[in-house]
Motif scaffolding. Structure first.
Motif, PDB file in Angstrom:
ATOM      1  N   PRO A  44       8.052  -2.358   3.595  1.00 48.43           N
ATOM      2  CA  PRO A  44       7.666  -2.462   4.786  1.00 48.43           C
ATOM      3  C   PRO A  44       7.120  -3.880   5.003  1.00 48.43           C
ATOM      4  O   PRO A  44       6.147  -4.125   4.079  1.00 48.43           O
ATOM      5  CB  PRO A  44       7.081  -1.539   5.474  1.00 48.43           C
ATOM      6  N   ASN A  45       7.103  -4.629   6.091  1.00 50.99           N
ATOM      7  CA  ASN A  45       6.372  -5.650   6.286  1.00 50.99           C
ATOM      8  C   ASN A  45       4.918  -5.666   6.328  1.00 50.99           C
ATOM      9  O   ASN A  45       4.216  -6.805   6.057  1.00 50.99           O
ATOM     10  CB  ASN A  45       6.896  -6.269   7.676  1.00 50.99           C
ATOM     11  N   ASP A  46       4.343  -4.547   6.673  1.00 47.88           N
ATOM     12  CA  ASP A  46       2.873  -4.522   6.667  1.00 47.88           C
ATOM     13  C   ASP A  46       2.039  -4.298   5.476  1.00 47.88           C
ATOM     14  O   ASP A  46       1.030  -3.938   5.262  1.00 47.88           O
ATOM     15  CB  ASP A  46       2.463  -3.420   7.684  1.00 47.88           C
ATOM     16  N   VAL A  47       3.116  -4.156   4.269  1.00 46.21           N
ATOM     17  CA  VAL A  47       2.610  -4.356   2.944  1.00 46.21           C
ATOM     18  C   VAL A  47       2.450  -5.821   2.326  1.00 46.21           C
ATOM     19  O   VAL A  47       3.422  -6.321   2.400  1.00 46.21           O
ATOM     20  CB  VAL A  47       3.424  -3.429   1.958  1.00 46.21           C
ATOM     21  N   GLN A  48       1.282  -5.739   1.867  1.00 50.01           N
ATOM     22  CA  GLN A  48       1.158  -7.306   1.149  1.00 50.01           C
ATOM     23  C   GLN A  48       1.214  -7.154  -0.335  1.00 50.01           C
ATOM     24  O   GLN A  48       0.634  -6.208  -0.786  1.00 50.01           O
ATOM     25  CB  GLN A  48      -0.293  -7.788   1.623  1.00 50.01           C
ATOM     26  N   ILE A  49       1.745  -8.138  -0.850  1.00 49.16           N
ATOM     27  CA  ILE A  49       2.052  -7.992  -2.368  1.00 49.16           C
ATOM     28  C   ILE A  49       1.561  -9.452  -2.872  1.00 49.16           C
ATOM     29  O   ILE A  49       2.003 -10.561  -2.407  1.00 49.16           O
ATOM     30  CB  ILE A  49       3.671  -8.078  -2.718  1.00 49.16           C
ATOM     31  N   PHE A  50       0.871  -9.109  -4.014  1.00 51.52           N
ATOM     32  CA  PHE A  50       0.048 -10.435  -4.707  1.00 51.52           C
ATOM     33  C   PHE A  50       0.246 -10.563  -6.056  1.00 51.52           C
ATOM     34  O   PHE A  50       0.324  -9.384  -6.687  1.00 51.52           O
ATOM     35  CB  PHE A  50      -1.275 -10.381  -4.301  1.00 51.52           C
ATOM     36  N   THR A  51       0.399 -11.676  -6.297  1.00 51.94           N
ATOM     37  CA  THR A  51       0.533 -11.703  -7.881  1.00 51.94           C
ATOM     38  C   THR A  51      -1.108 -11.678  -8.340  1.00 51.94           C
ATOM     39  O   THR A  51      -1.971 -11.762  -7.357  1.00 51.94           O
ATOM     40  CB  THR A  51       1.151 -13.034  -8.408  1.00 51.94           C
ATOM     41  N   LYS A  52      -1.249 -11.825  -9.734  1.00 54.10           N
ATOM     42  CA  LYS A  52      -2.630 -11.805  -9.971  1.00 54.10           C
ATOM     43  C   LYS A  52      -3.535 -13.074  -9.676  1.00 54.10           C
ATOM     44  O   LYS A  52      -4.702 -12.763  -8.930  1.00 54.10           O
ATOM     45  CB  LYS A  52      -2.918 -11.797 -11.530  1.00 54.10           C
ATOM     46  N   GLU A  53      -2.976 -14.283  -9.673  1.00 51.82           N
ATOM     47  CA  GLU A  53      -3.579 -15.385  -9.294  1.00 51.82           C
ATOM     48  C   GLU A  53      -3.529 -15.362  -7.526  1.00 51.82           C
ATOM     49  O   GLU A  53      -4.733 -15.864  -7.033  1.00 51.82           O
ATOM     50  CB  GLU A  53      -2.727 -16.624  -9.545  1.00 51.82           C
ATOM     51  N   GLU A  54      -2.660 -14.764  -6.907  1.00 54.85           N
ATOM     52  CA  GLU A  54      -2.664 -14.872  -5.429  1.00 54.85           C
ATOM     53  C   GLU A  54      -3.786 -13.842  -5.112  1.00 54.85           C
ATOM     54  O   GLU A  54      -4.538 -13.951  -3.965  1.00 54.85           O
ATOM     55  CB  GLU A  54      -1.292 -14.436  -4.715  1.00 54.85           C
ATOM     56  N   TRP A  55      -4.096 -12.681  -5.658  1.00 46.36           N
ATOM     57  CA  TRP A  55      -4.990 -11.644  -5.390  1.00 46.36           C
ATOM     58  C   TRP A  55      -6.406 -12.111  -5.517  1.00 46.36           C
ATOM     59  O   TRP A  55      -7.398 -11.998  -4.849  1.00 46.36           O
ATOM     60  CB  TRP A  55      -4.937 -10.501  -6.370  1.00 46.36           C
ATOM     61  N   ILE A  56      -6.649 -12.914  -6.631  1.00 50.09           N
ATOM     62  CA  ILE A  56      -7.977 -13.729  -6.827  1.00 50.09           C
ATOM     63  C   ILE A  56      -8.435 -14.470  -5.946  1.00 50.09           C
ATOM     64  O   ILE A  56      -9.317 -14.631  -5.249  1.00 50.09           O
ATOM     65  CB  ILE A  56      -8.195 -14.265  -8.185  1.00 50.09           C
ATOM     66  N   LYS A  57      -7.451 -15.197  -5.411  1.00 52.00           N
ATOM     67  CA  LYS A  57      -7.477 -16.474  -4.250  1.00 52.00           C
ATOM     68  C   LYS A  57      -7.966 -15.614  -2.999  1.00 52.00           C
ATOM     69  O   LYS A  57      -8.821 -15.994  -2.184  1.00 52.00           O
ATOM     70  CB  LYS A  57      -6.397 -17.331  -4.242  1.00 52.00           C
ATOM     71  N   PHE A  58      -6.960 -14.701  -2.872  1.00 50.18           N
ATOM     72  CA  PHE A  58      -7.247 -13.864  -1.362  1.00 50.18           C
ATOM     73  C   PHE A  58      -8.605 -13.089  -1.403  1.00 50.18           C
ATOM     74  O   PHE A  58      -9.179 -13.208  -0.741  1.00 50.18           O
ATOM     75  CB  PHE A  58      -6.223 -12.636  -1.506  1.00 50.18           C
ATOM     76  N   GLU A  59      -8.993 -12.680  -2.563  1.00 50.21           N
ATOM     77  CA  GLU A  59     -10.450 -12.111  -2.562  1.00 50.21           C
ATOM     78  C   GLU A  59     -11.705 -12.899  -2.436  1.00 50.21           C
ATOM     79  O   GLU A  59     -12.438 -12.855  -1.811  1.00 50.21           O
ATOM     80  CB  GLU A  59     -10.680 -11.198  -3.767  1.00 50.21           C
ATOM     81  N   LYS A  60     -11.482 -14.038  -3.075  1.00 53.63           N
ATOM     82  CA  LYS A  60     -12.361 -15.089  -3.007  1.00 53.63           C
ATOM     83  C   LYS A  60     -12.509 -15.783  -1.428  1.00 53.63           C
ATOM     84  O   LYS A  60     -13.488 -15.663  -0.869  1.00 53.63           O
ATOM     85  CB  LYS A  60     -12.154 -16.334  -3.877  1.00 53.63           C
ATOM     86  N   GLN A  61     -11.194 -15.633  -1.003  1.00 52.90           N
ATOM     87  CA  GLN A  61     -11.155 -16.334   0.395  1.00 52.90           C
ATOM     88  C   GLN A  61     -11.925 -15.232   1.396  1.00 52.90           C
ATOM     89  O   GLN A  61     -12.654 -15.509   2.403  1.00 52.90           O
ATOM     90  CB  GLN A  61      -9.902 -16.530   0.841  1.00 52.90           C
TER      91      GLN A  61
END
Length: 155
Positions: free
Chosen positions: A23-40
């Motif tokens: 579903p659209n409310d589930v976010q999917i990240f690659t490892k690099e995207e997850w690191i960037k998301f967490e830092k942000q």
């Protein structure tokens, strides 16, 4: 939160396929995207990010005031010499160059001990909290350029 470890394949392709099924409310990240998301997230949505940003802003303001006072005092103490040089034919541009050179010297001489102290504090903070923080080369150059900008701000 879930983690999928791929045996093979392109993570971007797998991400696209998963987005089609979930579903659209589930976010999917690659490892690099997850690191960037967490830092942000930590820099913009938490108190520690606000305090870090406020500390940088306050340091910049205090630095500008200190540099301004040093340069102002130096110029005020040498007004007679500047007047003599003016009567000898030196132009206003020459004096601006002298003040800019003093600003650059202040920036470099202030940066060196500040960098060493900050590097030590980063190391202590990393060892104490086990947070992945370090004085990176990118941060080193950014702070150096910010220091030079700070010293030239009120010229």
């Amino acid at each position: 939160m879930g983690v999928i470890k791929l045996k093979s394949g392109n993570p971007a392709n797998i991400k696209q396929k998963l987005q089609q099924y979930l579903p659209n409310d589930v976010q999917i990240f690659t490892k690099e995207e997850w690191i960037k998301f967490e830092k942000q997230y930590w820099m913009t949505s938490t108190a520690i990010g606000f305090i870090f940003s406020l500390g940088v802003a306050m340091g910049l303001i205090v630095g500008i005031v200190v540099v301004y006072q040093i340069l102002y005092t130096d110029v005020a103490n040498h007004l007679k010499e500047y007047a003599t040089l003016t009567t000898m034919g030196y132009r206003h541009r020459y004096f601006l160059t002298v003040v800019f050179q003093e600003s650059l010297i202040l920036a470099c001489l202030g940066y060196i001990p500040g960098f060493l102290i900050a590097s030590g504090l980063y190391k202590i903070a990393h060892q104490t909290t086990l947070l992945p923080i370090a004085m990176t080369q990118q941060r080193t150059w950014f702070v150096f350029l910010l220091t030079i900008f700070m010293c030239f701000w009120l010229e």
